[in-house]
Motif scaffolding. Structure first.
Motif, PDB file in Angstrom:
ATOM      1  N   HIS A   4      25.148  66.571  25.702  1.00 44.86           N
ATOM      2  CA  HIS A   4      24.773  65.181  25.469  1.00 44.86           C
ATOM      3  C   HIS A   4      23.571  64.837  26.342  1.00 44.86           C
ATOM      4  N   SER A  30      23.153  64.571  20.197  1.00 49.98           N
ATOM      5  CA  SER A  30      23.955  63.530  20.842  1.00 49.98           C
ATOM      6  C   SER A  30      23.172  62.801  21.935  1.00 49.98           C
ATOM      7  N   ARG A  32      23.243  59.443  24.437  1.00 45.42           N
ATOM      8  CA  ARG A  32      24.033  58.373  25.030  1.00 45.42           C
ATOM      9  C   ARG A  32      23.108  57.507  25.895  1.00 45.42           C
ATOM     10  N   GLU A  37      19.593  48.213  25.745  1.00 48.26           N
ATOM     11  CA  GLU A  37      19.568  48.071  24.290  1.00 48.26           C
ATOM     12  C   GLU A  37      18.172  48.384  23.756  1.00 48.26           C
ATOM     13  N   SER A  57      22.873  56.958  15.631  1.00 45.23           N
ATOM     14  CA  SER A  57      24.165  57.418  16.160  1.00 45.23           C
ATOM     15  C   SER A  57      24.258  57.338  17.686  1.00 45.23           C
ATOM     16  N   VAL A  58      23.346  56.594  18.314  1.00 46.83           N
ATOM     17  CA  VAL A  58      23.384  56.425  19.773  1.00 46.83           C
ATOM     18  C   VAL A  58      24.728  55.828  20.206  1.00 46.83           C
ATOM     19  N   GLN A  59      25.300  56.393  21.260  1.00 46.31           N
ATOM     20  CA  GLN A  59      26.504  55.835  21.869  1.00 46.31           C
ATOM     21  C   GLN A  59      26.086  55.081  23.125  1.00 46.31           C
ATOM     22  N   THR A  60      26.595  53.871  23.299  1.00 45.88           N
ATOM     23  CA  THR A  60      26.203  53.060  24.458  1.00 45.88           C
ATOM     24  C   THR A  60      27.387  52.850  25.404  1.00 45.88           C
ATOM     25  N   PHE A  61      27.068  52.745  26.688  1.00 42.79           N
ATOM     26  CA  PHE A  61      28.092  52.571  27.729  1.00 42.79           C
ATOM     27  C   PHE A  61      27.553  51.622  28.793  1.00 42.79           C
ATOM     28  N   ALA A  67      30.155  56.803  30.648  1.00 44.54           N
ATOM     29  CA  ALA A  67      29.467  57.698  29.702  1.00 44.54           C
ATOM     30  C   ALA A  67      29.857  59.149  29.919  1.00 44.54           C
TER      31      ALA A  67
END
Length: 228
Positions: A4, A30, A32, A37, A57-61, A67
């Motif tokens: 990632h 992947s 993250r 934003e 498909s970005v995953q945010t934390f 993360a």
């Protein structure tokens, strides 16, 4: 091994787009993002140019710690001059380290810090290994997008290497060893020695799987002796 790419608080959407494009070019998927934003701004997609699926498909934390919850092995990028720890490796050396771990690490993360200030010491402490790009000048000149490209290019070999299934071991061994080591430092009443703790944590990051197994055995014997 799933790698990632993690960007901590990126400020410029163009940098996020450049990172996504570099990932797509080299086969990584992947991404993250922590506490930002920037990827939602149009400029990120413009610069990504064909890597819109990675942006989508970005995953945010909210924090780096969150993360990394499902990650077995974390590498943090930093400038050598800012590294509090003594050991770190170049991108080429990192490839060798990850290839060795291909057989027993399922989820790995490569973390990039803020454009202006990098990662904090607290964030660096979450890493198992530190890495940086050697440069001739004292002042780092690579921007975030360029840094991601350097590492994706260097680590692209990982995308075509499959782990030998017969050698798979528990990926949690490293985390368990870290916990046992912390407990031992507490029992020996040396946990306040920051240099010793830093050295211990960073040296764990470069151990090979057979060394981790042997160190578990050694710690078991030490713990047993302390209990007597």
């Amino acid at each position: 091994m799933q790698l990632h790419i993690v960007l901590v608080a990126p400020a410029r959407p163009e940098n996020v787009g450049a990172a996504a494009r570099a990932m797509k070019t080299m086969g990584f998927t992947s991404l993250r993002i922590v506490d930002s934003e920037a990827h939602l701004q149009p400029a990120a997609r413009w610069v990504a140019h064909g890597a819109g699926d990675i942006i989508d498909s970005v995953q945010t934390f909210p924090t780096l710690e969150l993360a990394l919850t499902d990650v077995d092995f974390t590498i943090a990028t930093t400038a050598r001059s800012r590294a509090r720890f003594h050991y770190y490796c170049t991108p080429q050396q990192l490839t060798e380290q990850l290839l060795e771990r291909q057989a027993w690490i399922q989820q790995a993360a490569l973390v990039f810090g803020r454009e202006d200030s990098g990662l904090t010491n607290e964030e660096l402490e979450l890493a198992d290994l530190l890495t940086g790009v050697p440069m001739i000048t004292d002042y780092p000149s690579l921007n975030l997008g360029q840094s991601v490209m350097v590492y994706c290019y260097q680590l692209a070999e990982l995308m075509s290497v499959k782990a030998p299934q017969e050698h798979l071991v528990d990926a949690g061994q490293l985390k368990a060893l870290r916990r046992r080591g912390e407990a031992l430092l507490e029992n020996l009443e040396v946990a306040d020695d920051q240099k010793l703790r830093d050295w211990f944590h960073q040296r764990l990051g470069v151990l090979q799987q057979r060394d981790i197994v042997m160190l578990h055995t050694l710690l078991h014997d030490i713990e047993k002796k302390l209990m007597n």
